[in-house]
Design a protein around this motif. Structure first.
Motif, PDB file in Angstrom:
ATOM      1  N   PRO A  54     -33.180 -10.101 124.454  1.00  0.00           N
ATOM      2  CA  PRO A  54     -32.431 -10.203 123.204  1.00  0.00           C
ATOM      3  C   PRO A  54     -31.503  -9.010 123.010  1.00  0.00           C
ATOM      4  CG  PRO A  54     -34.647  -9.433 122.755  1.00  0.00           C
ATOM      5  CD  PRO A  54     -34.562  -9.709 124.236  1.00  0.00           C
ATOM      6  N   LEU A  55     -30.547  -9.173 122.128  1.00  0.00           N
ATOM      7  CA  LEU A  55     -29.571  -8.125 121.871  1.00  0.00           C
ATOM      8  C   LEU A  55     -29.397  -7.890 120.379  1.00  0.00           C
ATOM      9  CD1 LEU A  55     -26.523  -8.855 124.199  1.00  0.00           C
ATOM     10  CD2 LEU A  55     -28.233  -7.087 124.457  1.00  0.00           C
ATOM     11  N   VAL A  56     -29.204  -6.633 120.032  1.00  0.00           N
ATOM     12  CA  VAL A  56     -28.760  -6.262 118.696  1.00  0.00           C
ATOM     13  C   VAL A  56     -27.347  -5.739 118.876  1.00  0.00           C
ATOM     14  CG1 VAL A  56     -29.102  -4.751 116.714  1.00  0.00           C
ATOM     15  CG2 VAL A  56     -31.084  -5.685 117.922  1.00  0.00           C
ATOM     16  N   ILE A  57     -26.390  -6.401 118.262  1.00  0.00           N
ATOM     17  CA  ILE A  57     -24.990  -6.019 118.364  1.00  0.00           C
ATOM     18  C   ILE A  57     -24.691  -5.118 117.176  1.00  0.00           C
ATOM     19  CG2 ILE A  57     -22.620  -6.874 118.373  1.00  0.00           C
ATOM     20  CD1 ILE A  57     -24.457  -9.611 119.168  1.00  0.00           C
ATOM     21  N   GLU A  58     -24.327  -3.883 117.473  1.00  0.00           N
ATOM     22  CA  GLU A  58     -24.064  -2.907 116.416  1.00  0.00           C
ATOM     23  C   GLU A  58     -22.568  -2.671 116.274  1.00  0.00           C
ATOM     24  OE1 GLU A  58     -28.095  -0.232 116.850  1.00  0.00           O
ATOM     25  OE2 GLU A  58     -26.230   0.553 117.655  1.00  0.00           O
ATOM     26  N   SER A  59     -22.118  -2.639 115.039  1.00  0.00           N
ATOM     27  CA  SER A  59     -20.729  -2.327 114.740  1.00  0.00           C
ATOM     28  C   SER A  59     -20.700  -1.314 113.604  1.00  0.00           C
ATOM     29  CB  SER A  59     -19.980  -3.598 114.312  1.00  0.00           C
ATOM     30  OG  SER A  59     -18.684  -3.258 113.850  1.00  0.00           O
ATOM     31  N   ASP A  60     -19.766  -0.372 113.692  1.00  0.00           N
ATOM     32  CA  ASP A  60     -19.621   0.582 112.598  1.00  0.00           C
ATOM     33  C   ASP A  60     -18.567   0.114 111.603  1.00  0.00           C
ATOM     34  OD1 ASP A  60     -17.314   1.087 113.990  1.00  0.00           O
ATOM     35  OD2 ASP A  60     -17.746   3.179 114.395  1.00  0.00           O
ATOM     36  N   SER A  61     -18.181  -1.151 111.703  1.00  0.00           N
ATOM     37  CA  SER A  61     -17.265  -1.752 110.735  1.00  0.00           C
ATOM     38  C   SER A  61     -18.047  -2.755 109.892  1.00  0.00           C
ATOM     39  CB  SER A  61     -16.114  -2.462 111.453  1.00  0.00           C
ATOM     40  OG  SER A  61     -15.364  -3.213 110.518  1.00  0.00           O
ATOM     41  N   ASN A  62     -18.266  -2.388 108.646  1.00  0.00           N
ATOM     42  CA  ASN A  62     -19.009  -3.262 107.745  1.00  0.00           C
ATOM     43  C   ASN A  62     -18.287  -4.602 107.566  1.00  0.00           C
ATOM     44  OD1 ASN A  62     -21.260  -3.755 106.181  1.00  0.00           O
ATOM     45  ND2 ASN A  62     -20.364  -2.903 104.336  1.00  0.00           N
ATOM     46  N   SER A  63     -16.968  -4.567 107.465  1.00  0.00           N
ATOM     47  CA  SER A  63     -16.226  -5.819 107.279  1.00  0.00           C
ATOM     48  C   SER A  63     -16.339  -6.721 108.505  1.00  0.00           C
ATOM     49  CB  SER A  63     -14.762  -5.536 106.946  1.00  0.00           C
ATOM     50  OG  SER A  63     -14.138  -4.809 107.975  1.00  0.00           O
ATOM     51  N   VAL A  64     -16.245  -6.156 109.711  1.00  0.00           N
ATOM     52  CA  VAL A  64     -16.368  -6.955 110.929  1.00  0.00           C
ATOM     53  C   VAL A  64     -17.769  -7.556 111.029  1.00  0.00           C
ATOM     54  CG1 VAL A  64     -16.496  -6.795 113.459  1.00  0.00           C
ATOM     55  CG2 VAL A  64     -14.533  -5.841 112.238  1.00  0.00           C
ATOM     56  N   THR A  65     -18.784  -6.771 110.704  1.00  0.00           N
ATOM     57  CA  THR A  65     -20.155  -7.288 110.725  1.00  0.00           C
ATOM     58  C   THR A  65     -20.285  -8.481 109.787  1.00  0.00           C
ATOM     59  OG1 THR A  65     -21.001  -5.070 111.209  1.00  0.00           O
ATOM     60  CG2 THR A  65     -22.575  -6.667 110.367  1.00  0.00           C
ATOM     61  N   LYS A  66     -19.747  -8.360 108.584  1.00  0.00           N
ATOM     62  CA  LYS A  66     -19.810  -9.465 107.613  1.00  0.00           C
ATOM     63  C   LYS A  66     -19.035 -10.685 108.108  1.00  0.00           C
ATOM     64  CE  LYS A  66     -20.545  -6.627 103.530  1.00  0.00           C
ATOM     65  NZ  LYS A  66     -19.944  -6.103 102.296  1.00  0.00           N
ATOM     66  N   PHE A  67     -17.857 -10.462 108.685  1.00  0.00           N
ATOM     67  CA  PHE A  67     -17.061 -11.579 109.204  1.00  0.00           C
ATOM     68  C   PHE A  67     -17.833 -12.341 110.277  1.00  0.00           C
ATOM     69  CE2 PHE A  67     -12.912  -9.019 108.379  1.00  0.00           C
ATOM     70  CZ  PHE A  67     -12.929  -9.376 107.043  1.00  0.00           C
ATOM     71  N   ILE A  68     -18.456 -11.616 111.197  1.00  0.00           N
ATOM     72  CA  ILE A  68     -19.197 -12.267 112.278  1.00  0.00           C
ATOM     73  C   ILE A  68     -20.395 -13.031 111.721  1.00  0.00           C
ATOM     74  CG2 ILE A  68     -20.614 -11.873 114.336  1.00  0.00           C
ATOM     75  CD1 ILE A  68     -18.667  -9.525 114.978  1.00  0.00           C
ATOM     76  N   LEU A  69     -21.108 -12.430 110.786  1.00  0.00           N
ATOM     77  CA  LEU A  69     -22.266 -13.104 110.202  1.00  0.00           C
ATOM     78  C   LEU A  69     -21.861 -14.374 109.462  1.00  0.00           C
ATOM     79  CD1 LEU A  69     -24.316 -10.012 108.992  1.00  0.00           C
ATOM     80  CD2 LEU A  69     -24.858 -11.537 110.909  1.00  0.00           C
ATOM     81  N   LYS A  70     -20.704 -14.342 108.780  1.00  0.00           N
ATOM     82  CA  LYS A  70     -20.212 -15.531 108.074  1.00  0.00           C
ATOM     83  C   LYS A  70     -19.564 -16.523 109.032  1.00  0.00           C
ATOM     84  CE  LYS A  70     -17.916 -13.304 104.668  1.00  0.00           C
ATOM     85  NZ  LYS A  70     -17.014 -13.178 103.521  1.00  0.00           N
ATOM     86  N   GLY A  71     -19.084 -16.017 110.178  1.00  0.00           N
ATOM     87  CA  GLY A  71     -18.406 -16.873 111.143  1.00  0.00           C
ATOM     88  C   GLY A  71     -16.927 -17.052 110.869  1.00  0.00           C
ATOM     89  N   ILE A  72     -16.413 -16.332 109.877  1.00  0.00           N
ATOM     90  CA  ILE A  72     -14.999 -16.455 109.534  1.00  0.00           C
ATOM     91  C   ILE A  72     -14.554 -15.230 108.735  1.00  0.00           C
ATOM     92  CG2 ILE A  72     -15.391 -17.685 107.364  1.00  0.00           C
ATOM     93  CD1 ILE A  72     -12.950 -19.458 108.214  1.00  0.00           C
ATOM     94  N   SER A  73     -13.280 -14.905 108.867  1.00  0.00           N
ATOM     95  CA  SER A  73     -12.697 -13.823 108.072  1.00  0.00           C
ATOM     96  C   SER A  73     -11.655 -14.444 107.144  1.00  0.00           C
ATOM     97  CB  SER A  73     -12.035 -12.783 108.981  1.00  0.00           C
ATOM     98  OG  SER A  73     -10.818 -13.293 109.501  1.00  0.00           O
ATOM     99  N   CYS A  74     -10.940 -13.628 106.476  1.00  0.00           N
ATOM    100  CA  CYS A  74      -9.835 -14.113 105.651  1.00  0.00           C
ATOM    101  C   CYS A  74      -8.527 -14.004 106.423  1.00  0.00           C
ATOM    102  CB  CYS A  74      -9.743 -13.280 104.368  1.00  0.00           C
ATOM    103  SG  CYS A  74     -11.195 -13.381 103.342  1.00  0.00           S
ATOM    104  N   ARG A  75      -8.614 -13.682 107.700  1.00  0.00           N
ATOM    105  CA  ARG A  75      -7.430 -13.430 108.509  1.00  0.00           C
ATOM    106  C   ARG A  75      -7.462 -14.287 109.766  1.00  0.00           C
ATOM    107  NH1 ARG A  75      -7.903  -7.523 109.789  1.00  0.00           N
ATOM    108  NH2 ARG A  75      -6.062  -8.005 110.984  1.00  0.00           N
ATOM    109  N   GLY A  76      -6.471 -15.124 109.920  1.00  0.00           N
ATOM    110  CA  GLY A  76      -6.403 -16.046 111.047  1.00  0.00           C
ATOM    111  C   GLY A  76      -6.473 -15.391 112.410  1.00  0.00           C
ATOM    112  N   GLU A  77      -5.813 -14.222 112.546  1.00  0.00           N
ATOM    113  CA  GLU A  77      -5.793 -13.569 113.865  1.00  0.00           C
ATOM    114  C   GLU A  77      -7.181 -13.092 114.292  1.00  0.00           C
ATOM    115  OE1 GLU A  77      -4.451 -10.301 110.925  1.00  0.00           O
ATOM    116  OE2 GLU A  77      -4.166 -12.456 111.161  1.00  0.00           O
ATOM    117  N   LEU A  78      -8.054 -12.816 113.340  1.00  0.00           N
ATOM    118  CA  LEU A  78      -9.431 -12.431 113.669  1.00  0.00           C
ATOM    119  C   LEU A  78     -10.310 -13.637 113.943  1.00  0.00           C
ATOM    120  CD1 LEU A  78     -10.363  -9.624 111.099  1.00  0.00           C
ATOM    121  CD2 LEU A  78     -10.117  -9.385 113.560  1.00  0.00           C
TER     122      LEU A  78
END
Length: 125
Positions: A54-78
Motif C-alpha cells: 500500500p501507499l500513502v501519497i503525501e502532498s504539501d499542498s492542501n488544495s491539491v490534496t483536497k482536489f484529489i480526494l474529491k476527484g475534481i478541482s475548479c480548474r479544467g487544466e488540473l
C-alpha cells in the motif's frame, strides 16, 4: 529562455526505509498546483511500475490534496491530471492521499532541486 520545474518523488516502505526515488525536469507553466499533481502522478506511475503497495501519497499542498480526494478541482487544466491520478488510486484500494507539511518533505524538495540541476530524468515522467 524556457523555465523548468523540478519534480521529486520518494517511495518509502512502512518502516520509513527508502525503496525508490525519482526525479524529473518539466517545462514550468508557472503553476505550483499543476507541478504538484504532475509529481504525484509520476510517483503513482512509478509505484505501479515497481508494484509497491500500500501507499500513502503525501502532498504539501492542501488544495491539491483536497482536489484529489474529491476527484475534481475548479480548474479544467488540473482536472485531466487529477482524473489520471484517481484512475491509478481507484485501481488499488490501498492508496491513501494525505496532506503533509512542507517541513516533513525536505528530501522530496531536495530531489526536485536536483532534477533542475540535471539534464536527464530518473523515473518521474
Amino acid at each position: 529562455k524556457a523555465v523548468f520545474a523540478g519534480l521529486g518523488c520518494i517511495i518509502r516502505n512502512c518502516e520509513g526505509a527508502v525503496m525508490v526515488t525519482a526525479t524529473s525536469k518539466k517545462p514550468c507553466l508557472g503553476d505550483v498546483e499543476i507541478t504538484e499533481v504532475l509529481a504525484i502522478l509520476g510517483g503513482l506511475m512509478l509505484a505501479a511500475e515497481v508494484t509497491l503497495s500500500p501507499l500513502v501519497i503525501e502532498s504539501d499542498s492542501n488544495s491539491v490534496t483536497k482536489f484529489i480526494l474529491k476527484g475534481i478541482s475548479c480548474r479544467g487544466e488540473l482536472d485531466l491530471i487529477i482524473c489520471e491520478i484517481r484512475v491509478l488510486i481507484d485501481q488499488d484500494n490501498q492508496y491513501r492521499v494525505v496532506y503533509t507539511s512542507r517541513s516533513c518533505k525536505l528530501v522530496t524538495h531536495d530531489l526536485a532541486k536536483m532534477a533542475l540541476a540535471n539534464s536527464e530524468s530518473r523515473g518521474v515522467d
